[in-house]
Motif scaffolding. Structure first.
Motif, mmCIF file in Angstrom:
data_model
loop_
_atom_site.group_PDB
_atom_site.id
_atom_site.type_symbol
_atom_site.label_atom_id
_atom_site.label_comp_id
_atom_site.label_asym_id
_atom_site.label_seq_id
_atom_site.Cartn_x
_atom_site.Cartn_y
_atom_site.Cartn_z
ATOM 1 N N UNK A 1 0.832 -1.198 0.000
ATOM 2 C CA UNK A 1 0.000 0.000 0.000
ATOM 3 C C UNK A 1 0.862 1.241 0.000
ATOM 4 N N UNK A 2 0.270 2.388 -0.342
ATOM 5 C CA UNK A 2 1.034 3.636 -0.479
ATOM 6 C C UNK A 2 1.241 4.349 0.853
ATOM 7 N N UNK A 3 2.183 5.276 0.858
ATOM 8 C CA UNK A 3 2.431 6.135 2.013
ATOM 9 C C UNK A 3 1.600 7.414 1.892
ATOM 10 N N UNK A 4 1.328 7.833 0.663
ATOM 11 C CA UNK A 4 0.478 8.988 0.394
ATOM 12 C C UNK A 4 -0.610 8.567 -0.577
ATOM 13 N N UNK A 5 -1.773 9.221 -0.527
ATOM 14 C CA UNK A 5 -2.805 8.962 -1.531
ATOM 15 C C UNK A 5 -2.238 9.292 -2.909
ATOM 16 N N UNK A 6 -2.525 8.433 -3.861
ATOM 17 C CA UNK A 6 -2.043 8.613 -5.232
ATOM 18 C C UNK A 6 -3.259 8.761 -6.134
ATOM 19 N N UNK A 7 -3.414 9.926 -6.747
ATOM 20 C CA UNK A 7 -4.603 10.206 -7.548
ATOM 21 C C UNK A 7 -4.671 9.325 -8.793
ATOM 22 N N UNK A 8 -3.522 9.082 -9.410
ATOM 23 C CA UNK A 8 -3.509 8.259 -10.625
ATOM 24 C C UNK A 8 -2.153 7.575 -10.761
ATOM 25 N N UNK A 9 -2.115 6.295 -10.456
ATOM 26 C CA UNK A 9 -0.870 5.528 -10.517
ATOM 27 C C UNK A 9 -0.260 5.594 -11.918
ATOM 28 N N UNK A 10 -1.089 5.540 -12.930
ATOM 29 C CA UNK A 10 -0.589 5.481 -14.305
ATOM 30 C C UNK A 10 0.243 6.700 -14.667
ATOM 31 N N UNK A 11 -0.216 7.891 -14.277
ATOM 32 C CA UNK A 11 0.540 9.092 -14.605
ATOM 33 C C UNK A 11 1.650 9.351 -13.586
ATOM 34 N N UNK A 12 1.390 9.083 -12.312
ATOM 35 C CA UNK A 12 2.395 9.351 -11.276
ATOM 36 C C UNK A 12 3.628 8.478 -11.438
ATOM 37 N N UNK A 13 3.412 7.240 -11.865
ATOM 38 C CA UNK A 13 4.524 6.297 -12.008
ATOM 39 C C UNK A 13 4.709 5.887 -13.469
ATOM 40 N N UNK A 14 4.550 6.848 -14.366
ATOM 41 C CA UNK A 14 4.650 6.556 -15.798
ATOM 42 C C UNK A 14 5.987 5.935 -16.170
ATOM 43 N N UNK A 15 7.064 6.362 -15.500
ATOM 44 C CA UNK A 15 8.388 5.832 -15.838
ATOM 45 C C UNK A 15 8.581 4.390 -15.366
ATOM 46 N N UNK A 16 7.630 3.875 -14.581
ATOM 47 C CA UNK A 16 7.721 2.499 -14.090
ATOM 48 C C UNK A 16 6.731 1.572 -14.807
ATOM 49 N N UNK A 17 6.114 2.057 -15.888
ATOM 50 C CA UNK A 17 5.061 1.300 -16.573
ATOM 51 C C UNK A 17 5.546 -0.062 -17.056
ATOM 52 N N UNK A 18 6.815 -0.165 -17.426
ATOM 53 C CA UNK A 18 7.336 -1.441 -17.892
ATOM 54 C C UNK A 18 7.534 -2.454 -16.780
ATOM 55 N N UNK A 19 7.577 -1.987 -15.546
ATOM 56 C CA UNK A 19 7.791 -2.876 -14.401
ATOM 57 C C UNK A 19 6.505 -3.139 -13.618
ATOM 58 N N UNK A 20 5.640 -2.119 -13.558
ATOM 59 C CA UNK A 20 4.362 -2.262 -12.847
ATOM 60 C C UNK A 20 3.258 -1.670 -13.726
ATOM 61 N N UNK A 21 2.477 -2.544 -14.337
ATOM 62 C CA UNK A 21 1.357 -2.118 -15.178
ATOM 63 C C UNK A 21 0.156 -1.841 -14.273
ATOM 64 N N UNK A 22 -0.396 -0.616 -14.287
ATOM 65 C CA UNK A 22 -1.531 -0.328 -13.404
ATOM 66 C C UNK A 22 -2.745 -1.230 -13.636
ATOM 67 N N UNK A 23 -2.831 -1.823 -14.824
ATOM 68 C CA UNK A 23 -3.923 -2.779 -15.069
ATOM 69 C C UNK A 23 -3.708 -4.084 -14.310
ATOM 70 N N UNK A 24 -2.507 -4.269 -13.739
ATOM 71 C CA UNK A 24 -2.217 -5.450 -12.924
ATOM 72 C C UNK A 24 -2.195 -5.115 -11.432
ATOM 73 N N UNK A 25 -2.999 -4.129 -11.041
ATOM 74 C CA UNK A 25 -3.192 -3.796 -9.628
ATOM 75 C C UNK A 25 -4.652 -4.086 -9.294
ATOM 76 N N UNK A 26 -4.880 -4.847 -8.245
ATOM 77 C CA UNK A 26 -6.230 -5.250 -7.866
ATOM 78 C C UNK A 26 -6.530 -4.854 -6.426
ATOM 79 N N UNK A 27 -7.804 -4.543 -6.161
ATOM 80 C CA UNK A 27 -8.243 -4.243 -4.794
ATOM 81 C C UNK A 27 -9.258 -5.274 -4.343
ATOM 82 N N UNK A 28 -9.314 -5.470 -3.035
ATOM 83 C CA UNK A 28 -10.236 -6.416 -2.403
ATOM 84 C C UNK A 28 -11.530 -5.680 -2.100
#
Length: 201
Positions: free
Chosen positions: A131-158
């Motif tokens: 889980x995050x340390x701060x609220x993240x409004x949009x993982x896709x844009x905030x972590x755009x440089x990490x898209x090749x390592x963490x695809x936001x479509x592969x994040x799931x919530x319970x």
């Protein structure tokens, strides 16, 4: 209790009745005092049933029983679980950014004091619960440089579905991929990676 504005402790009848007794039948209570101020606090809400949660802080007293209890009352049943190296293991301590499974017999909200995570969110190759340390409004844009390592479509919530069942769902909402403090998420990483805590623009 944070003793900044509290200068005395008053024991009610129930507190006295729930005290421990020694071998002579005398009642007593033990207080633990921590000197120094933690960085932050986090309000934690456990819903009745299973919860997948995370912490933005590492609690001052981070043993599971210290975090999920108050006096003689425990807020959970069974064990608290963490997912590591592809398997569930019983958690003994609570650490910032890690995800935990907690079963609560009733809904409960409480505060936890501790030190804010200052380095990164560490993910291992494969599936993680984190889980995050701060609220993240949009993982896709905030972590755009990490898209090749963490695809936001592969994040799931319970989630709990309207018919009372449980399910894992994509985090996408209104075209964005938000993450919230206190929630834990299944996150798939293609390799070991450390995500910065404060998203880059």
């Amino acid at each position: 209790q944070i003793m900044t504005d509290i200068h005395s402790v008053v024991l009610e009848e129930d507190d006295i009745a729930n005290m421990q007794t020694d071998v002579y039948g005398q009642r007593y209570i033990v207080y633990r005092i921590s000197l120094g101020a933690p960085d932050n606090l986090q309000e934690v809400t456990l819903e009745k049933g299973w919860n997948m949660i995370s912490f933005s802080i590492t609690p001052l007293n981070n043993a599971v029983d210290d975090v999920f209890s108050s006096g003689t009352e425990r807020f959970y049943r069974g064990s608290v679980w963490i997912y590591e190296d592809g398997q569930y293991i019983v958690a003994t301590n609570i650490v910032a950014t890690k995800g935990y499974w907690v079963y609560a017999p009733v809904r409960r909200t409480f505060s936890v004091y501790g030190d804010l995570e200052k380095t990164s969110i560490r993910l291992s190759k494969g599936w993680n619960i984190a889980g995050p340390v701060y609220d993240i409004a949009d993982f896709k844009t905030a972590y755009a440089s990490f898209a090749g390592k963490v695809d936001p479509d592969n994040i799931r919530m319970f989630v709990f579905t309207p018919d009372g069942q449980t399910s894992y769902q994509p985090i996408i909402a209104n075209g964005k991929y938000p993450l919230y403090v206190g929630k834990a998420y299944w996150i798939y990483a293609t390799e070991d990676v450390e995500l910065p805590l404060i998203p880059t623009k």
